[in-house]
Design a protein around this motif. Sequence first.
Motif, mmCIF file in Angstrom:
data_model
loop_
_atom_site.group_PDB
_atom_site.id
_atom_site.type_symbol
_atom_site.label_atom_id
_atom_site.label_comp_id
_atom_site.label_asym_id
_atom_site.label_seq_id
_atom_site.Cartn_x
_atom_site.Cartn_y
_atom_site.Cartn_z
ATOM 1 N N LEU A 74 0.830 -1.203 0.000
ATOM 2 C CA LEU A 74 0.000 0.000 0.000
ATOM 3 C C LEU A 74 0.866 1.255 0.000
ATOM 4 O O LEU A 74 0.600 2.214 -0.737
ATOM 5 C CB LEU A 74 -0.921 -0.013 1.217
ATOM 6 C CG LEU A 74 -1.859 1.181 1.380
ATOM 7 C CD1 LEU A 74 -2.842 1.263 0.217
ATOM 8 C CD2 LEU A 74 -2.621 1.088 2.705
ATOM 9 N N LEU A 122 -5.685 5.320 4.771
ATOM 10 C CA LEU A 122 -5.902 3.960 4.281
ATOM 11 C C LEU A 122 -5.454 2.904 5.285
ATOM 12 O O LEU A 122 -6.057 1.827 5.365
ATOM 13 C CB LEU A 122 -5.170 3.771 2.961
ATOM 14 C CG LEU A 122 -5.785 4.493 1.764
ATOM 15 C CD1 LEU A 122 -5.057 4.132 0.488
ATOM 16 C CD2 LEU A 122 -7.252 4.170 1.620
ATOM 17 N N ILE A 126 -7.951 -0.057 6.324
ATOM 18 C CA ILE A 126 -7.675 -1.473 6.067
ATOM 19 C C ILE A 126 -7.564 -2.249 7.379
ATOM 20 O O ILE A 126 -7.953 -3.415 7.455
ATOM 21 C CB ILE A 126 -6.404 -1.653 5.204
ATOM 22 C CG1 ILE A 126 -6.379 -3.065 4.619
ATOM 23 C CG2 ILE A 126 -5.135 -1.376 5.992
ATOM 24 C CD1 ILE A 126 -5.290 -3.278 3.572
ATOM 25 N N ASP A 129 -11.182 -2.811 8.373
ATOM 26 C CA ASP A 129 -11.841 -3.798 7.515
ATOM 27 C C ASP A 129 -11.287 -5.197 7.749
ATOM 28 O O ASP A 129 -12.027 -6.189 7.677
ATOM 29 C CB ASP A 129 -11.679 -3.407 6.045
ATOM 30 C CG ASP A 129 -12.549 -2.213 5.660
ATOM 31 O OD1 ASP A 129 -13.357 -1.774 6.513
ATOM 32 O OD2 ASP A 129 -12.427 -1.729 4.520
ATOM 33 N N CYS A 154 -6.778 -8.553 2.678
ATOM 34 C CA CYS A 154 -6.073 -7.268 2.659
ATOM 35 C C CYS A 154 -5.305 -7.052 1.358
ATOM 36 O O CYS A 154 -5.263 -5.938 0.825
ATOM 37 C CB CYS A 154 -5.119 -7.175 3.843
ATOM 38 S SG CYS A 154 -5.955 -6.995 5.436
ATOM 39 N N TRP A 157 -7.732 -6.063 -1.117
ATOM 40 C CA TRP A 157 -8.159 -4.701 -0.767
ATOM 41 C C TRP A 157 -7.182 -3.693 -1.354
ATOM 42 O O TRP A 157 -7.563 -2.703 -1.972
ATOM 43 C CB TRP A 157 -8.216 -4.601 0.741
ATOM 44 C CG TRP A 157 -8.921 -3.447 1.375
ATOM 45 C CD1 TRP A 157 -10.178 -3.457 1.911
ATOM 46 C CD2 TRP A 157 -8.403 -2.132 1.616
ATOM 47 N NE1 TRP A 157 -10.477 -2.226 2.469
ATOM 48 C CE2 TRP A 157 -9.397 -1.388 2.291
ATOM 49 C CE3 TRP A 157 -7.205 -1.500 1.329
ATOM 50 C CZ2 TRP A 157 -9.231 -0.066 2.674
ATOM 51 C CZ3 TRP A 157 -7.025 -0.174 1.700
ATOM 52 C CH2 TRP A 157 -8.031 0.521 2.367
ATOM 53 N N VAL A 158 -5.887 -3.957 -1.157
ATOM 54 C CA VAL A 158 -4.848 -3.054 -1.674
ATOM 55 C C VAL A 158 -4.871 -3.027 -3.200
ATOM 56 O O VAL A 158 -4.730 -1.961 -3.815
ATOM 57 C CB VAL A 158 -3.460 -3.484 -1.156
ATOM 58 C CG1 VAL A 158 -2.342 -2.716 -1.867
ATOM 59 C CG2 VAL A 158 -3.365 -3.264 0.352
ATOM 60 N N ILE A 161 -7.606 -0.796 -4.244
ATOM 61 C CA ILE A 161 -7.264 0.612 -4.042
ATOM 62 C C ILE A 161 -6.334 1.104 -5.145
ATOM 63 O O ILE A 161 -6.406 2.253 -5.568
ATOM 64 C CB ILE A 161 -6.603 0.810 -2.660
ATOM 65 C CG1 ILE A 161 -7.639 0.626 -1.555
ATOM 66 C CG2 ILE A 161 -5.958 2.184 -2.539
ATOM 67 C CD1 ILE A 161 -8.792 1.608 -1.605
ATOM 68 N N ALA A 216 -12.864 -2.685 -0.907
ATOM 69 C CA ALA A 216 -12.124 -1.541 -1.445
ATOM 70 C C ALA A 216 -13.014 -0.638 -2.293
ATOM 71 O O ALA A 216 -12.754 0.560 -2.426
ATOM 72 C CB ALA A 216 -10.931 -2.022 -2.258
ATOM 73 N N VAL A 219 -14.286 2.487 -0.577
ATOM 74 C CA VAL A 219 -13.311 3.470 -0.086
ATOM 75 C C VAL A 219 -13.141 4.572 -1.121
ATOM 76 O O VAL A 219 -12.843 4.312 -2.284
ATOM 77 C CB VAL A 219 -11.945 2.805 0.180
ATOM 78 C CG1 VAL A 219 -10.927 3.836 0.642
ATOM 79 C CG2 VAL A 219 -12.091 1.701 1.219
#
Length: 237
Positions: A74, A122, A126, A129, A154, A157-158, A161, A216, A219
Amino acid sequence: MTPEELKKIADKIAKCMALAASDNPAEAEAAKRQADALMKKYNLTSGDVAAAAVHEEYSDTKSVYRPPVYLCGLANIIADAFGCHAVVTLGLDFGFAKRNTRVKFMGLGIKPELAAYTFDVLRRLITRDRAKYAESLRKNLKRDTKIRRADLFCQAWVAGIAQQVRGFAGSEAEQQAIEAYKAQKFGENLKTDQRSGAEAKHGNDWKSEAAGFDAAKDVSLHKPVQAKRGALLGTCR
């Protein structure tokens, strides 16, 4: 020479170098001579001058430990988006004295501040979440399985993003300045993180990745980043 004195001299040389590109031949020649004279006097190179314009802004990870792979990923995504470079400095825990691990963003202008602020936002999201997702997993899952699936969540998720963070990426000259700064400050001491992230092992692991991508989507960075950018620009006037 102190860093403050170096920056003051480098700023003066940089201004001379900018004037050296003037359309007025006489003005350009005079400015170039002055820049050359100052660099010779203080034993500076063009790399030294460029590096002096670079500064750092850090984000505290709130932990003394090495950040997980997904947080390092990230940080790199955000650094690239803002035309910066990210370096992780590990924390210390001597019992009587502690220092948290930090992510340092190096760049020019307000970009490091924007990058660090974005990472702060962020990282909190994260972390929240991940905790919510881990809580939603079946109670009877093995601990290793829970950790792997939370990490897969995760990582996805990244990745999600990464599709939203768009760049204020700097010019080639800015990147060269940052490289010169890193060379001056760290020399050969910087190490590349060789760790790999979590890997899907079982059929249901894909659900964790799908959940990460979905999370994500909720966000949005546009408003907070623009607000921070406006505040930073206001302080520079």
